[in-house]
Structure formats: C-alpha cells, structure tokens
Design a protein around this motif. Structure first.
Motif, PDB file in Angstrom:
ATOM      1  N   GLY A  87     -21.288   4.319  22.840  1.00 36.52           N
ATOM      2  CA  GLY A  87     -20.086   4.186  22.035  1.00 36.52           C
ATOM      3  C   GLY A  87     -19.405   2.856  22.293  1.00 36.52           C
ATOM      4  O   GLY A  87     -20.002   1.968  22.895  1.00 36.52           O
ATOM      5  N   PRO A  88     -18.201   2.659  21.823  1.00 34.21           N
ATOM      6  CA  PRO A  88     -17.354   3.704  21.259  1.00 34.21           C
ATOM      7  C   PRO A  88     -17.764   4.085  19.834  1.00 34.21           C
ATOM      8  O   PRO A  88     -18.264   3.274  19.087  1.00 34.21           O
ATOM      9  N   PHE A  89     -17.522   5.374  19.535  1.00 35.32           N
ATOM     10  CA  PHE A  89     -17.620   5.864  18.168  1.00 35.32           C
ATOM     11  C   PHE A  89     -16.179   6.016  17.685  1.00 35.32           C
ATOM     12  O   PHE A  89     -15.389   6.706  18.321  1.00 35.32           O
ATOM     13  N   PHE A  90     -15.882   5.376  16.590  1.00 31.83           N
ATOM     14  CA  PHE A  90     -14.522   5.469  16.065  1.00 31.83           C
ATOM     15  C   PHE A  90     -14.588   5.851  14.592  1.00 31.83           C
ATOM     16  O   PHE A  90     -15.442   5.364  13.855  1.00 31.83           O
ATOM     17  N   SER A  91     -13.695   6.699  14.176  1.00 31.00           N
ATOM     18  CA  SER A  91     -13.583   6.971  12.745  1.00 31.00           C
ATOM     19  C   SER A  91     -12.149   7.322  12.425  1.00 31.00           C
ATOM     20  O   SER A  91     -11.399   7.791  13.293  1.00 31.00           O
ATOM     21  N   ALA A  92     -11.766   7.063  11.204  1.00 37.36           N
ATOM     22  CA  ALA A  92     -10.412   7.382  10.759  1.00 37.36           C
ATOM     23  C   ALA A  92     -10.462   7.682   9.275  1.00 37.36           C
ATOM     24  O   ALA A  92     -11.301   7.135   8.549  1.00 37.36           O
ATOM     25  N   GLY A  93      -9.577   8.546   8.851  1.00 37.53           N
ATOM     26  CA  GLY A  93      -9.587   8.912   7.443  1.00 37.53           C
ATOM     27  C   GLY A  93      -8.223   9.311   6.952  1.00 37.53           C
ATOM     28  O   GLY A  93      -7.313   9.604   7.740  1.00 37.53           O
ATOM     29  N   VAL A  94      -8.082   9.288   5.648  1.00 37.42           N
ATOM     30  CA  VAL A  94      -6.830   9.712   5.024  1.00 37.42           C
ATOM     31  C   VAL A  94      -7.170  10.629   3.851  1.00 37.42           C
ATOM     32  O   VAL A  94      -8.168  10.416   3.151  1.00 37.42           O
TER      33      VAL A  94
END
Lengths: 660, 205
Positions: A182-189
């Motif tokens: 990693g890092p594994f990153f994710s974001a959402g809306v």
C-alpha cells in the motif's frame, strides 16, 4: 451446411418461444432459485478485513485460486475450467467489464473500491445472466445504493509483510528488504434523491513485488524498480422513471504493473488501461411484461511501460455491445427472449489479419413453476461468431421438499469456439503475433476445434432451524475438444527467468467429479461459525489434461468463526487447509533450482485473524487483519511470492448525513 | 523450535478461548471488567522501560533505558491499551549505527483482582516496531524500517493513593524480522485513573 443447421436451430428456438406464448393464459406463483450462487455481503467483507476486490475470492467456498504477486488472481470457479483459461465474467452492478487480456483477468482493475461494495454475487453454475452465458463463473460486484442526500466516504489501507532484515542487515544475517503493502486509498461521493442518484469514486493502490522469488525476475526487465501503481475513477447515475430504471455508468483504470505473460514465462513491465461506459435499464410495460436493454462500450489495452528490451504489446481492444430482452411473467411461469451483438476492434501498429469481428447471440429462458414447491428453468443460447456457431443450454430444477429441505439440480452443455478465448494463441489466429520479438515458439499438435463441456450439479439444503443449516452438493464435469498448452520451463540462473517452447495439444478431454458440504451454525447471538469442505478429482480423460488439472488442489477445508460481543466490535478467524497441487510446467526448474521453484506446492493450513471496531456512531470503521498468523509457507504458484505473516490496517470514514 | 513456537501459540489461543468462555458464560466475577462498563474510565500510564534479555543483538548493540506511554480503558471484555514504547540501542561496533526501536502497540488483556488494592493484568500485545537507524550512508528510505511485533504482557498494579497506582510490567515481544528478534522488556511507573469524559465515551462506543 453449417448455416443450414444454425437456421434450423433458430427455427427450433422460435417454436420454443411460441410454446411459451401458448401458456400465457395460465397462472400461479413462481419461486426464484439461486443454486450455485454465493452471496458475500459487506458485513462478511468487513469482518474478514478484505483489502481489495480480488481478495474477496478468499471467502468464496468453491473457487480455487492461484496468484504470483499476491494481488492478481487466476481462478477456477467450481471446477468449470482449469487455470489455463480465464473466461469468467466480471460485472459491476450488472455491467460487464471485459478486462481479460491473454488469459489474465486482474479483478483489482475494476474501478470500484472495497468500501463501495454492498454485496458480491458469485455464480458458479452455467446459466444465462444479463445476456451472457456464464461458462466459467461470474463475479458481480453490487455497489451500495446512494443514501438520500449527499454522503462521502474515504478509505486508507496499509499493510506490512513480515521478513524484513531489521538491524541484522548490518550483520552476517542480512536479507533482502520486504517493502510495505500500500497505501491503498479511495474516496467517493454519493448523492441520492427520490428519482435519481449518483455516485463517484476514486481509487489508488500501490504494491511492491519484493518477494525474493519474484524480485529478481521482475527487475530483469524493469527500469523503474518494483513498484506497481493503480489509479481508477468510476461514476454512476441511476434514474428511476415512472416506467422503469436506467443506469448510466463509466469507469477508467490505469495500472503500471508487471504483467505475467505465460507464453513468455516471465513478467513484462506494462501499462494496462481499461475503460467502460454504458447504459443499462428496463421498461415495465405492465405487471407481466417488461423489456431490458443495454448499450456498452469498453476498451482494454496493454501498452508500453519502460523496460530494458523496449518491448510494447501495443494492443488496444475496443468492444461495442448491445442487448435487448423481452420478459414475460405470470404466476405460473416466466420467460425471457433476448438478442445481443458484440463487436470487437483491435488497434495496434503491428500488422494484423483480423482487426474487427462480431459475435451475435439469441437466447431464451423459460421458468416453469406448476406448484409452490417445484420450479424448472430451461435456458437456450445460440451464438454466431465470425466462423462458427455454438449452442449453449442449461436446465435447472428446484424442489422444495418441505419447509426444511430443498433439492436442486443444474445441467448444462456449452460449446466454446477458440475465437471466444482471450488466450494469446487465439489472438495469433487473428494475426496478432509478437512471438519473434519475445522468442515464443509454438509446437501445435492437431487442429483446435470448439470445445464442448457438459456439467451436472446437484445440491441438497437442509435447514434444521434458523441457527443451523447443512448444504451438500456434488458436481460432474465432462470436457471435450479442449486445447491445452504445456510449457516445460527451463530456468536461467543468470537472469532469474524462465523460457520454454509451447506445446499446444488439441482435442483433449477430461471428466471430473466433486463433493462439497457446508455447515453454518449460530451458536449464540454473538457467535457464529461455519465449516466448508470441498473435494474434487478427475475420473477419466487424457493424461495431459490430468496434469493440467493437478494444479487445482484436491481438498479445500475452511473453518470460520465470528464473535461479535458488541454492535461496534467483532473478531473473525479463519483457518483454511489446501491440499498439495502439482504444476508440471515447472518440473525441470524444480531440479534446476533445488526446489526453489518446485513443481509441487505442499499442503498448507493458513490462519487469518481479523478485528474490527466502529467509532463515533459508525462513522469511522477500523480493522486489523493478521493474515497467515502462524507464518506458514503460503504459495499459490511455483514461481509466486511466499505470503508470509502480514498485517493490514484499514480505516474507513463514512459521512452519510452531510448538510444539503 | 518451530514445534515449541506452535505449542506456545496454541496455548495462547486456549487461554484466549478460556477468557472468552468466562465472559460469555457470565462467570467473570474474578475479572476486573465486571466493575466497569466499556470505555467508562481512562488509565494513563508512563513507565521507564529497559530491555533485559541477552540476544544476538547484544553482540552489536547495547540497549539503553527508554520509556513507555500508554492509555487504557475497559473494553467489552477485559481492557484495551494503546501505547508507545521507545527503546534506544547504542552500537558497540563502529561499523554498526545506533538505532531507536519504537513499538506502537495495541494490547488486550484482563485484570485479576488481588488482595491489598492490587491486581494482576495479563494480555496480548501487538503492534508495529519501527527501527530508526542513525546511518547517514544509506538513502532516506533505508534509514527507517518497520516490522510486525506481537507478544505477551503482564503487569502488577498496586493502588497507591487517590487515583494513582504503581505498576511493574513485563513484556515478551517477538519482532517478525527475517531472523526473529525476541525481546523482554521490564517497565515500572505510575498510572493515573479517571472517569472517561462523555465525548470520549461517545467516540469510542
């Protein structure tokens, strides 16, 4: 002659549909059935501390998997194929993502993140799903429905595999460094309202190929080190009309990776790019009649990433597809009639004989439920490819014996032309040829024809009460006319690489059987556990096919226990036993490397332990996963990483009630 | 050695199951968590720590006195602790750099009530052990290395006055480097106990 037979088959299909129409006037209730379908929920994914999409398969009961780098997986769903063919279907919310390239499907390329998954549907018996005949399994990721109003989420995951040298690197005990994961990153809306909703997500995952058995081979061609990096974006809008639903979605992924190209025998630094845009939906005409439609476009490219031999696959596959289905249902039966077309175009600067081809299909499904306790479904699927026509069917029966006992069965037969495969060999037949550049040599014995597969699955479910259930199942497979590739690799100590000519054998056959049982029990309101046992073996066929099949472990036993003393805290543990497997392509390297790249993978029992805790009224979710806690020798390929004890820490943030 | 290691892990698992059995069955009157609901109080501790066992590491590095800071709260069963142990290692060989080991840990355990305002705590400790090397000859990425660590911890607490208690702690930690490092750390210090503020309880629960 072939055209005549195909027309006859079409005529038969229309006769069949006419028969359905004749029955329209009758009615009774219909029971839906899902034999061969495993649902993995968000709660299960969270309890197990799953870090990426492909690791969800670690929770699948009858899917075998192999991995070289620990992230990308090669699978065999319910013994429907060997590891050589990777024709399983991937979907996000029913939208098909064609990401298979040269028989490699890295599920992690799908542009959604682990935090978006509501549930995963794993289908492992052949049948028609969303206009596709599922021959080798289907994985459908269902994303969470957007909540009313605006909401956002973000995820951060890090991991660390044990085995670093520590201060000993300054001593005689110095060993290579094992990098972090990693890092594994994710974001959402997301935004949801009464009539429409939208969701958008971004994902970034980084990993390192640092395992000693992998590192030297990867660095043989790599210029930029051993890091892989994945970037994804995805968006979806769902509109609820008064007369139905329409879903538009699109996604892109770019992955700088080390692509294991089996004909070459080693990893090649590449840039993978996939994209998808499509609309699917339905129109409900009245209580009994509706239509489904889909129009999809996708790209699947493998291009150049800097490497020492300046090699570029330079391969970009575009797919256009459309589907239209009519559905009729009443209380007695349900029927579906559909047509689909798919066009493939290849863009490459290399000379290629066939850069555009299409396949067309016509299919029908008829489910008949004369009583509340019994239902029968027959599905028929005709496909016309460039040169060949193929027929596929499945017959499903379900008998609800009483409130506690259910018996179901599934039979199927399908033909698969070589052209449908995404193997490198299949592309050489269309004129895409990189053999000279990479020193690949084919020795072809015989002439490949379309393969023929017959499957039979029987399942018995006994639900003692709400706390205890047993599921017994068995299956039979008969493969005929399959082509197989054998590659007795030689190991080059100087470059740490493998090479071998490919011996392609045709008209290979195999018969296999399997037996599975699963017990699920809820011990108390806070403890539940399950035990799954799978055994499979071949019972006949060619010696060559048996050798290929030996790569699948015969026995697989999984025990899982979950303890949730509070609504915001849980402990999950799993112990999984896999019997040995044999990879005859590596029988010479076994001797050449003193079993460092041995052809036998020893039996292993791997223990995983996961802790999860919610904070702040379920806004923050954290997880600590200890994978392979007893630090066993955990390898899934003779040339793959040894997955030592690894810990992962995850933090998810869910803000579901943002101000409007 | 491997068998002994597996037996040890097996015994730890048995211990874990037994403790949970007590919790599930409700026969946990001997255990301290019956006194407090989850996250109801906070215990902040500061200890002086030192590595005490003789290992291969001692041929090259001399362990110096460090410290441990931690924060503990009752959990749904037992109690849970988060903390940091810092232990410097001074090189005894000019070819080896000094390094500082930092263990960021989580610990779960249970307290057994003893006479004379005392209690005995035992539990599991797991965390990330970071080694920062004072080595200017390597690039920045290699100046620091981290590794998974896990082990057992035990502690004797003696209530001294008001909200303070003395503690003597012993940790047996295995650091999962390629060649494993087993370190035994003894600590002694003071804990301060107070009721958890409502906002913190709200956050944790």
């Amino acid at each position: 002659m072939a055209k005549g037979i195909f027309r006859l088959k079409i005529l038969t299909l229309f006769c069949f549909l006419f028969f359905q129409t004749f029955l329209l006037s009758q009615s009774s209730d219909i029971k839906t059935e899902t034999q061969g379908t495993q649902i993995i929920t968000e709660a299960q994914i969270k309890a197990a501390g799953i870090i990426n999409l492909s690791d969800i398969l670690l929770l699948a009961n009858n899917w075998s998997l192999s991995t070289i780098d620990g992230f990308s997986k090669t699978v065999s769903a319910n013994n429907l194929s060997s590891y050589q063919r990777q024709n399983f279907i991937l979907m996000i919310d029913g939208c098909r993502y064609d990401i298979n390239i040269f028989d490699v499907q890295n599920i992690n390329l799908l542009p959604v993140s682990i935090a978006q998954i509501d549930y995963v549907e794993l289908i492992s018996v052949p049948r028609i799903v969303e206009g596709n005949f599922v021959e080798c399994g289907l994985i459908n990721f269902h994303t969470k429905a957007a909540k009313k109003g605006a909401s956002v989420h973000a995820v951060e995951i890090i991991g660390n595999e044990t085995g670093d040298p520590g201060p000993y690197r300054y001593t005689d005990y110095s060993t290579p460094n094992v990098d972090k994961i990693g890092p594994f990153f994710s974001a959402g809306v997301n935004y949801g309202s009464k009539n429409w909703s939208s969701a958008f997500n971004f994902k970034n995952e980084e990993t390192y190929d640092t395992d000693p058995v992998l590192n030297a081979r990867v660095l043989n061609l790599s210029i930029g080190g051993n890091k892989t990096s994945l970037l994804s974006g995805w968006g979806q809008t769902i509109i609820n009309w008064p007369f139905g639903v329409t879903q538009f979605s699109g996604g892109v992924t770019k992955h700088d990776e080390f692509f294991f190209f089996k004909p070459y025998g080693n990893e090649i630094p590449v840039e993978r790019n996939i994209s998808y845009v499509g609309g699917v939906g339905n129109v409900i005409l009245d209580n009994n009649i509706s239509v489904n439609y889909a129009a999809e476009y996708s790209t699947n490219a493998i291009t150049k990433r800097e490497n020492k031999i300046n090699f570029d696959f330079d391969f970009n596959l575009e797919n256009y597809s459309g589907r239209f289905e009519g559905l009729y249902k009443n209380d007695l039966f349900a029927s579906v009639f559909g047509i689909g077309i798919k066009t493939h175009r290849v863009f490459t600067s290399r000379a290629i004989d066939i850069n555009k081809y299409s396949s067309k299909n016509i299919y029908s499904s008829f489910t008949f439920a004369p009583t509340n306790d019994f239902s029968q479904s027959f599905q028929l699927f005709f496909q016309k490819d460039r040169n060949e026509n193929s027929i596929k069917w499945s017959l499903f029966n379900c008998w609800l014996i009483d409130a506690k006992n259910k018996l179901s069965s599934n039979f199927s037969y399908f033909e698969t032309p070589v052209e449908e495969d995404m193997s490198y060999y299949s592309w050489t037949l269309k004129g895409y040829d990189i053999s000279n550049e990479l020193g690949i040599k084919y020795n072809i014995y015989g002439s490949p024809n379309k393969s023929k597969t017959f499957t039979a699955d029987l399942s018995y479910l006994f639900k003692c009460d709400s706390a205890l259930s047993f599921n017994l199942s068995g299956s039979y497979r008969r493969f005929a006319n399959h082509y197989l590739e054998m590659q007795p690799y030689q190991y080059d100590e100087q470059t740490s690489t493998f090479s071998a000519p490919i011996d392609l054998y045709t008209n290979e056959a195999l018969k296999t059987i399997s037996f599975n049982f699963e017990i699920k029990q809820t011990l108390s309101p806070v403890i539940r556990h399950s035990l799954a046992f799978n055994y499979q073996r071949y019972i006949g066929g060619s010696d060559l096919f048996k050798e290929v099949w030996d790569a699948l472990p015969n026995t697989n036993i999984t025990y899982t226990i979950e303890y949730n003393p509070a609504a915001t805290f849980g402990i999950w543990a799993k112990i999984k036993y896999l019997s040995s497997s044999f990879w005859y392509d590596y029988k010479y390297s076994d001797v050449q490397t003193s079993a460092m790249y041995g052809y036998e993978l020893k039996p292993k029992a791997v223990f995983d332990l996961s802790f999860q805790k919610w904070f702040l009224h379920k806004i923050i979710w954290t997880n600590l996963l200890l994978r392979n806690l007893f630090n066993q020798n955990e390898r899934y390929s003779p040339i793959g990483a040894n997955l030592n004890l690894t810990f992962f820490i995850q933090a998810h943030f869910y803000f579901d009630t943002l101000p409007e | 050695m491997l068998i002994l290691y597996k037996i040890r892990l097996f015994l730890i698992l048995i211990l874990f199951i037994l403790v949970n059995y007590y919790h599930i069955a409700g026969n946990n009157t001997l255990f301290a968590q019956t006194r407090n609901e989850a996250f109801s109080e906070i215990k902040i501790g500061l200890n002086i720590s030192a590595k005490h066992n003789n290992t291969y590491l001692n041929d090259f590095w001399s362990p110096k006195t460090g410290f441990t800071g931690n924060i503990e709260t009752p959990f749904y069963f037992g109690s849970i602790t988060a903390g940091l142990t810092v232990l410097p290692f001074k090189s005894t060989n000019i070819k080896m750099p000094d390094y500082t080991g930092q263990l960021i840990f989580l610990c779960w355990g249970n307290e057994l009530i003893l006479p004379y305002n005392s209690s005995f705590y035992f539990g599991f400790k797991t965390g990330n052990y970071t080694m920062n090397f004072a080595d200017d000859t390597v690039n920045t990425n290699l100046k620091s290395e981290s590794e998974f660590a896990a082990g057992l911890t035990s502690r004797l607490n003696i209530r001294a006055f008001n909200n303070f208690e003395f503690n003597i702690t012993g940790d047996a930690i295995k650091i999962f480097t390629k060649k494993k490092m087993n370190i035994i750390v003894f600590s002694a210090g003071l804990n301060y106990i107070f009721s958890a503020p409502a906002w913190l309880k709200e956050f944790l629960d």
